[in-house]
Motif scaffolding. Structure first.
Motif, short mmCIF file in Angstrom:
data_model
loop_
_atom_site.label_atom_id
_atom_site.label_comp_id
_atom_site.label_asym_id
_atom_site.label_seq_id
_atom_site.Cartn_x
_atom_site.Cartn_y
_atom_site.Cartn_z
N ILE A 136 -7.90 0.99 2.62
CA ILE A 136 -7.86 -0.04 1.65
C ILE A 136 -6.55 0.34 0.57
O ILE A 136 -5.72 -0.58 0.33
CB ILE A 136 -9.09 -0.40 0.95
N ALA A 137 -6.74 1.43 0.03
CA ALA A 137 -5.73 2.02 -0.56
C ALA A 137 -4.31 1.99 -0.11
O ALA A 137 -3.42 1.66 -0.73
CB ALA A 137 -6.02 3.62 -1.21
N ALA A 138 -4.33 2.25 1.23
CA ALA A 138 -3.06 2.30 1.94
C ALA A 138 -2.55 1.07 2.06
O ALA A 138 -1.10 0.65 1.87
CB ALA A 138 -3.17 3.06 3.33
N SER A 139 -3.30 0.11 2.22
CA SER A 139 -2.98 -1.34 2.63
C SER A 139 -2.38 -1.85 1.46
O SER A 139 -1.71 -2.48 1.30
CB SER A 139 -4.15 -2.11 3.12
N MET A 140 -3.01 -1.55 0.31
CA MET A 140 -2.44 -2.34 -0.91
C MET A 140 -0.95 -1.74 -1.27
O MET A 140 -0.19 -2.66 -1.58
CB MET A 140 -3.40 -1.70 -1.98
N ARG A 141 -0.75 -0.59 -1.04
CA ARG A 141 0.80 0.13 -1.22
C ARG A 141 1.58 -0.45 -0.13
O ARG A 141 2.68 -1.02 -0.58
CB ARG A 141 0.42 1.67 -1.07
N LEU A 142 1.08 -0.40 0.87
CA LEU A 142 2.11 -1.01 2.16
C LEU A 142 2.32 -2.57 2.13
O LEU A 142 3.45 -2.96 2.40
CB LEU A 142 1.61 -0.68 3.51
N TRP A 143 1.40 -3.11 1.37
CA TRP A 143 1.79 -4.60 1.13
C TRP A 143 2.77 -4.81 -0.03
O TRP A 143 3.52 -5.67 0.02
CB TRP A 143 0.28 -5.26 0.73
N ALA A 144 2.54 -3.96 -1.26
CA ALA A 144 3.47 -4.21 -2.15
C ALA A 144 4.79 -3.55 -1.96
O ALA A 144 5.67 -4.04 -2.79
CB ALA A 144 2.61 -3.57 -3.46
N ALA A 145 4.96 -2.44 -1.09
CA ALA A 145 6.10 -1.90 -0.90
C ALA A 145 7.47 -2.45 -0.67
O ALA A 145 8.43 -2.59 -1.43
CB ALA A 145 5.94 -0.90 0.34
N ILE B 114 6.56 8.66 -0.53
CA ILE B 114 6.07 8.46 -1.81
C ILE B 114 4.45 8.07 -1.40
O ILE B 114 3.60 8.59 -2.12
CB ILE B 114 6.54 7.61 -2.69
N ILE B 115 4.39 7.07 -0.72
CA ILE B 115 3.14 6.38 -0.57
C ILE B 115 2.17 7.51 0.31
O ILE B 115 1.04 7.71 -0.12
CB ILE B 115 3.01 4.90 0.12
N VAL C 183 5.32 -0.02 -5.88
CA VAL C 183 6.12 -0.90 -6.45
C VAL C 183 7.32 -0.21 -7.24
O VAL C 183 8.61 -0.86 -6.82
CB VAL C 183 5.06 -1.69 -7.45
N PHE C 184 7.33 0.41 -8.05
CA PHE C 184 8.70 1.16 -8.79
C PHE C 184 9.25 2.12 -8.00
O PHE C 184 10.35 2.19 -8.04
CB PHE C 184 7.76 1.74 -10.13
N GLY C 185 8.60 2.68 -7.09
CA GLY C 185 9.27 3.59 -6.19
C GLY C 185 9.71 5.06 -6.45
O GLY C 185 10.79 5.46 -6.13
N GLN C 186 9.08 5.33 -7.47
CA GLN C 186 9.24 6.76 -8.16
C GLN C 186 8.56 8.01 -7.51
O GLN C 186 7.42 7.62 -6.62
CB GLN C 186 8.93 6.84 -9.60
N PHE C 187 9.34 8.95 -7.34
CA PHE C 187 8.82 9.78 -6.21
C PHE C 187 7.95 11.16 -6.78
O PHE C 187 7.89 12.02 -6.27
CB PHE C 187 9.91 10.53 -5.71
N ASP C 188 7.50 10.69 -8.14
CA ASP C 188 6.60 11.87 -8.84
C ASP C 188 5.34 12.19 -8.08
O ASP C 188 4.88 13.36 -8.05
CB ASP C 188 6.11 11.23 -9.99
N ALA C 189 4.73 11.37 -7.20
CA ALA C 189 3.51 11.71 -6.33
C ALA C 189 3.88 12.67 -5.34
O ALA C 189 2.91 13.64 -4.93
CB ALA C 189 3.20 10.30 -5.54
N ILE C 190 5.09 13.01 -4.86
CA ILE C 190 5.63 14.13 -4.08
C ILE C 190 5.27 15.36 -4.80
O ILE C 190 4.65 16.40 -4.13
CB ILE C 190 6.89 13.89 -3.31
#
Length: 201
Positions: A17-26, A108-109, A149-156
């Motif tokens: 579900i979390a991946a689907s949310m992100r892939l939908w928004a990307a 990032i996702i 959404v924002f596309g920032q790479f802090d998660a990496i």
């Protein structure tokens, strides 16, 4: 056995579900960073190891002049890899190809989801507690907005740093400091956290 299977299915469902949310928004949004990242990837593709000579964004290809690349090379390598999947993509100050939006945000996702997995693995206590902490991260609006959404790479950098802390806590010092080095080579702001790790270790 059934309880373990249930928790595995629940966590798998949360992750999907979390991946689907992100892939939908990307593909739906692209701020100025996403466009500028495309230009960085293109310049890296064209100039290779000489990239940092052009990192001040003075070339005409850059959608935003003089908005330079001020980061270590790991994110640059990720951008270069993303461009390999969409070599015909383009970006300007007012337009970014959908393909580039997805390709650039994909690592990032992936890092975002990896943080959720690391939390599930490392948080002590019951499986319900692990699931709770992992879900808080995976469904936190700021987390998926930042990546998808924002596309920032802090998660990496965050995923590498979190993995480093976990390895250090488990006594795997070499892995800990290898991951810490990668975190710093992704975003230099993590150096402060790594310095604390060095002190306490």
């Amino acid at each position: 056995m059934r309880r373990n299977t249930l928790h595995s299915l629940l966590f798998g469902s949360v992750l999907i579900i979390a991946a689907s949310m992100r892939l939908w928004a990307a593909p739906l949004s692209a701020g100025p960073d996403v466009a500028q990242f495309w230009a960085f990837a293109r310049v890296f593709h064209d100039h290779g190891l000489d990239f940092y000579r052009y990192a001040d964004a003075s070339l005409d290809i850059f959608p935003f002049a003089r908005w330079g690349f001020v980061y270590p090379p790991v994110w640059l390598l990720a951008l270069g890899l993303a461009l390999l999947f969409v070599p015909s993509s383009s970006a300007t100050a007012t337009m970014v190809d959908t393909g580039w939006r997805i390709a650039m945000k994909a690592p990032i996702i992936a890092a975002d989801l990896a943080i959720g997995c690391l939390l599930y693995w490392a948080v002590p206590g019951s499986r319900w507690r692990k699931l709770l902490f992992s879900s808080i991260w995976l469904f936190h609006p700021a987390a998926w907005y930042e990546s998808a959404v924002f596309g920032q790479f802090d998660a990496i950098a965050g995923a590498l740093l979190l993995a480093s802390v976990i390895m250090l806590a488990r006594g795997a010092d070499r892995w800990a400091f290898l991951l810490a080095a990668l975190a710093v080579m992704t975003k230099q702001h993590t150096l402060a956290s790594v310095a604390v790790m060095v002190v306490i270790s």
